[in-house]
Design an enzyme around this catalytic site. Sequence first.
Site, PDB file in Angstrom:
ATOM      1  N   ARG A 214       1.772 -13.874 -29.903  1.00 21.87           N
ATOM      2  CA  ARG A 214       1.587 -14.889 -28.860  1.00 21.87           C
ATOM      3  C   ARG A 214       2.416 -14.534 -27.631  1.00 21.87           C
ATOM      4  NH1 ARG A 214       3.270 -20.412 -31.438  1.00 21.87           N
ATOM      5  NH2 ARG A 214       2.275 -21.261 -29.547  1.00 21.87           N
ATOM      6  N   HIS A 257       8.045 -26.032 -36.125  1.00 22.05           N
ATOM      7  CA  HIS A 257       7.126 -26.966 -36.778  1.00 22.05           C
ATOM      8  C   HIS A 257       7.748 -27.515 -38.066  1.00 22.05           C
ATOM      9  CE1 HIS A 257       4.327 -24.653 -34.258  1.00 22.05           C
ATOM     10  NE2 HIS A 257       3.564 -25.723 -34.292  1.00 22.05           N
ATOM     11  N   ASP A 329       6.368 -30.229 -26.283  1.00 26.01           N
ATOM     12  CA  ASP A 329       5.596 -29.693 -27.402  1.00 26.01           C
ATOM     13  C   ASP A 329       5.294 -30.884 -28.305  1.00 26.01           C
ATOM     14  OD1 ASP A 329       4.321 -27.928 -29.094  1.00 26.01           O
ATOM     15  OD2 ASP A 329       5.996 -26.526 -29.217  1.00 26.01           O
TER      16      ASP A 329
END
Length: 607
Positions: A214, A257, A329
Amino acid sequence: MRLTALPLILLLGAAPIFAQNQAVTTDAQKPKAIKITAQSQAAPEPAKESLSTTSDDSQKPESKTPEDIFKSLDIQAKLAQTIVIATDIDNADKYKDAIQKGLVGGVLIQWGNYSLQQTKKLIDKLQSWAQKSPHKIPLLISIDYEGGTVYTPVTLGFPYLPTNMMLAAAQNAEDTATLFYIVAAELKNVGVHINFAPVVDVNINPANPIIGVRSFGADTEIVGKMGGALINGLQKGGVMAVAKHFPGHGETVTDSHLDLPRLNMTKEEFYKTHLPPFKAAIDNGVMGIMTAHIVYDFIDPEHPATFSPVILNDLLKKELGFKGIVISDSLDMAGATKGSNIIEASTKALNSGVDMILTSKRNPKLTHKQLMEKVGKEIDQSRINDAAKKIFDLKVKLGLFNEESRTDDIFDSIKAFNVYAGKIAEQAVTVVRAEEGVLPYTKNKQKTDFAQAELTAKNDNGQAPSAAPKLCSLFFSPSRFADQLPIINAPFLEKGWEVEHYNAHMRPKDVDIRRAKKCMKDADLVIIGSLQWADKPIISQKKAIKQLLKEDKDIILLSLMSPYDIKSYPQAKNVIAIYGVNKLSAQATAEIILGNIEPKGKLPIKL
């Protein structure tokens, strides 16, 4: 089968323009596209709205200017503008009531195996609900459209993007800008206003579990350069770009996460390595920046960036001069909710300088109600006013109040997309190690020449050439790439080769090893594809590939995703990195192996 044979006539006027701080260009500068519905005109550009008109209470709601509408908003309606929910086609209806009541400001469209038409239908439905809200304020529609580990080839009907690391390996800023100009046209066609891209984290830690391909790589300067090109392309096409994850996620070893990462580096290292790409993004006029759920001990040891006034106000807004939209986020991530909940996270984010809070699939009516209870107490009301005004001005700038900018047409830009994505793939594929005669493959020249001649002269019943060279292509990859990888075989088949293709499991069993060895037995050339998401390899796959590399064959190891997996195979004599699986990179790889094109890619990380 060369990619350069695609119809370039489609791209007249497609050259990118790199003037800064501009969101749209003229229709004459747009790449041409193939439309798959009725009319042939391009979707009109958003008209510039004037906010200088005075309010007239006698006007009907439909005729109010955007300024009139904003002046009429109470604090509840302003708070709603900051709330972004996530949905897909399958669960959108449960948000209908909240959107019609004006409790939502934006929607993040999540992944799903849908066509472009289905995606547009979903967005049109969401906007029709917004038109029934008290103030008829359109929704900001956003998407996570990155490529590689974050996107699949079948998601939402959009073409499969090159990964950022692939773009960096090619280092062609001009073609990258043009490619994302085309991407922006496709997004606008279906009603998307914001793309949460690019990632401008500098991936200097090979053990980073979440960034990987990414990122544009480990070189700060290249990350800034390529990030700027992508931003220019998107925003020239009228789609807002968002640089993420501020102030840098590339050093972490923890997935935010799942937990709250902490970084402890020197201030000098931070300013030298991680901050410059965000400064470059701001200099390129990026309209949005997304925060990271990470604690930076050397700046603010008490708060992750998303909740840190020191990072968001002092560093981002004052020191770097960013005046755009700050976006959190997703606030349902463990890095944000650790020790609290999504309402507490939203409260802290808004107070710290975040303008748009990503609340995921949480019930927006409940979210709005619980946050309103904190406004004026735990949430500064002036902060809501400021965030809502910035979001409202953004909606005006992107043309959301301009009825003429809306269209029922859908344009198919895939041919234009493939020209530029194909060029980038050819420039990105990187030969890391090469053994003479194997890469490019020049062995058995008499056999390969005979096969080509026999294929050309074969009779009408389609008889295969006798004594054809054999390719065994073995890939350890998930089924989501099953329709992308076989393209690597096509150039070999065109040369008269016999091909056996086997897509093994990511975590291979004994049966996979047996089938692989059977495939390799009579092969002249073997391609083994390794696919790892990050630096921590899948042990069973690593063991299987090491076993296969012991076979007495001419073998080319193909790193399909994270190039860090190359470190696991020092015994591999021939190695190619492609930084992400798609048909175009697979085709380019085959052409390089056969010697039809010269490899140009440069490894954007250190192994």
